[in-house]
Design an enzyme around this catalytic site. Structure first.
Site, short mmCIF file in Angstrom:
data_model
loop_
_atom_site.label_atom_id
_atom_site.label_comp_id
_atom_site.label_asym_id
_atom_site.label_seq_id
_atom_site.Cartn_x
_atom_site.Cartn_y
_atom_site.Cartn_z
N VAL A 1 49.23 54.13 -70.44
CA VAL A 1 48.73 54.14 -71.82
C VAL A 1 48.14 55.51 -72.14
CG1 VAL A 1 47.11 53.07 -73.43
CG2 VAL A 1 48.30 51.67 -71.71
N ARG B 1 47.78 59.35 -72.60
CA ARG B 1 48.37 60.50 -71.92
C ARG B 1 48.66 60.24 -70.44
NH1 ARG B 1 46.11 66.21 -73.68
NH2 ARG B 1 48.29 66.68 -73.12
N THR C 1 30.22 49.94 -53.00
CA THR C 1 29.74 50.01 -54.38
C THR C 1 30.06 48.73 -55.16
OG1 THR C 1 31.77 51.18 -54.99
CG2 THR C 1 29.85 52.52 -54.47
N GLU D 1 37.70 46.60 -61.01
CA GLU D 1 37.63 46.65 -59.55
C GLU D 1 36.44 45.84 -59.03
OE1 GLU D 1 38.92 50.16 -57.08
OE2 GLU D 1 36.74 50.39 -56.95
N LYS E 1 43.92 64.23 -60.43
CA LYS E 1 43.45 63.54 -61.63
C LYS E 1 43.22 64.53 -62.77
CE LYS E 1 43.17 59.94 -58.91
NZ LYS E 1 44.20 58.88 -58.90
#
Length: 444
Positions: free
Chosen positions: A217, A219, A340, A396, A437
């Protein structure tokens, strides 16, 4: 008993070669060594031999009785005329039943060679050691998959299709350096644990089919989709039926690709959300809907992938299972207190403790389990929205909560989604890797 044809070997082969051949037969087919040795020296290969009768013909072979017919300790007549008991040589008494094991028959032959004056037997011992060494090497090479070849494959017939179970063929001992199963006995898949040919052939015969769902979705489509799909064509579930489900807000920009046999692509338009966090979380809603309306009618298994990664090695049928989770590359060696998880009790994703930290970059399973997973995570996300709470790592966090409550039946090691910035000697291969990234360009 050893076939009488072995008797004929002595007519045209050197005696030491005959003994080596008979030693191999003794070990491999499990025949009594006295008969085997007798055949090599031209004795009559008929039943159990009383080798004492042959002493006069072959004084270098001085056995006082047939080892296989008595339970007492066998006694050798030393070439120098002094009787020597195997007990005196350091072995305990062997019964007739025990003597029939291949390893102990081999020891009998070695003792004969040591106590003999025959130079041919001494030469035989050297050749025998070579045979043993080669046998050990071959055995060590093949032992990993020996059980796989004889264990029957289990299948489950559901919804008109077969679901394959091959966990019982995995060689958990092949990887002593890493954990290979969970506390609830689900396998953790590492290189070296599975036979790829067995898995591929079994799933091919069961007509296993896989849906690969990916969201591109904004860019993300421009930066990542082409490389992701190109690499998937080279490495993902080769030989099986695969359908790519590409979810995007710009269907016309999806690159045209020539796909391999039994592979197809469906491009589906989805809404673009203003925040990337919402795109990530709401894919659970989209997946749940399309599994019910489309995927379940065509595919046994469903995998959902992040688009910002590329396949670099085999990602095959060994990864298929009812409920498949992935160990996060950054957390699988860390203590649990550093995971986490969502720690706030106000969130539906709250976890005080857990088993592992799972990565949402990929998850999968049978279509039934994937439908349950996506619906459960969506319910938690929507409840959090209602309460104006957002889990620390979005979908997540909810995924980890789901896997805590509903244990995965198959766990993929980090080699199935690796960050190349990390170094770990336990990662023998990489199958899927993170790519650079472009957060500034994509998360807008």
């Amino acid at each position: 008993m050893v076939p009488c044809s072995l008797h004929g070997l002595t007519h045209f082969l050197p005696r030491c070669v005959c003994v080596c051949v008979c030693v191999c037969v003794c070990v491999c087919v499990g025949q009594p060594c006295s008969v085997t040795l007798g055949a090599a020296f031209g004795f009559a290969a008929q039943g159990h031999l009383d080798i004492k009768q042959e002493v006069n013909r072959h004084p270098s072979l001085c056995l006082t009785s047939c080892w296989h017919c008595h339970s007492e300790s066998p006694v050798l007549a030393c070439p120098r005329g002094r009787p020597v008991s195997l007990v005196q040589l350091g072995w305990t008494e062997w019964t007739a039943a025990e003597i029939r094991t291949p390893a102990k028959r081999s020891l009998h032959l070695i003792v004969l060679c040591f106590l003999s004056r025959s130079s041919s037997l001494k030469a035989t011992l050297g050749i025998f050691y070579i045979i043993v060494a080669v046998t050990i090497i071959i055995t060590q090479y093949n032992i990993h998959f020996s059980s796989m070849e004889v264990t029957p494959v289990r299948t489950d017939h559901r919804d008109g299709r077969f679901y394959v179970y091959l966990d019982h063929t995995l060689n958990f001992g092949a990887r002593q350096d890493v954990p290979t199963h969970t506390s609830w006995d689900a396998p953790i898949i590492w290189e070296g644990m599975f036979d790829p040919d067995l898995h591929d052939q079994t799933h091919f015969e069961a007509n296993s089919s896989v849906a690969l769902a990916v969201f591109a979705v904004g860019r993300y489509l421009e930066f990542y989709l082409h490389n992701f799909l190109t690499s998937a064509e080279k490495h993902f579930m080769l030989g099986l039926s695969v359908t790519y489900y590409v979810f995007t807000d710009y269907p016309e920009k999806v690159p045209k690709m020539e796909l391999g046999p039994w592979r197809s692509m469906k491009v589906l338009q989805v809404e673009k959300h203003p925040r990337w966090q919402d795109v990530s979380m709401m894919r659970m809603k989209t997946l749940a809907e399309f599994i019910e309306s489309d995927i379940r009618h065509h595919c046994n298994y469903v995998f959902c992938f992040d688009v910002d990664q590329v396949f670099t090695g085999r990602f095959g049928s060994e990864a298929l299972g009812d409920s498949v989770a992935l160990l996060h590359a950054h957390f699988y060696t860390l203590p649990q207190h550093r995971f986490t998880y969502e720690r706030r009790p106000t969130s539906q994703a709250f976890l005080e403790t857990g088993d592992f930290y799972y990565h949402a970059a990929l998850f999968g399973g049978s279509w039934e389990n994937m439908k349950n997973l996506t619906e459960a995570c969506l319910a938690g996300i929507m409840e959090d929205k209602k309460n104006k709470v957002e889990a620390v790592w979005h979908d997540e966090s909810h995924l980890n909560k789901y896997y805590w409550l509903h244990k995965p039946t198959r766990v993929l090691s980090p080699e199935y989604c690796w960050d190349r910035r990390l170094y770990d000697i336990n990662i023998w291969v990489t199958r899927l890797v993170w790519v650079k990234k472009h957060y500034r360009q994509t998360r807008v």
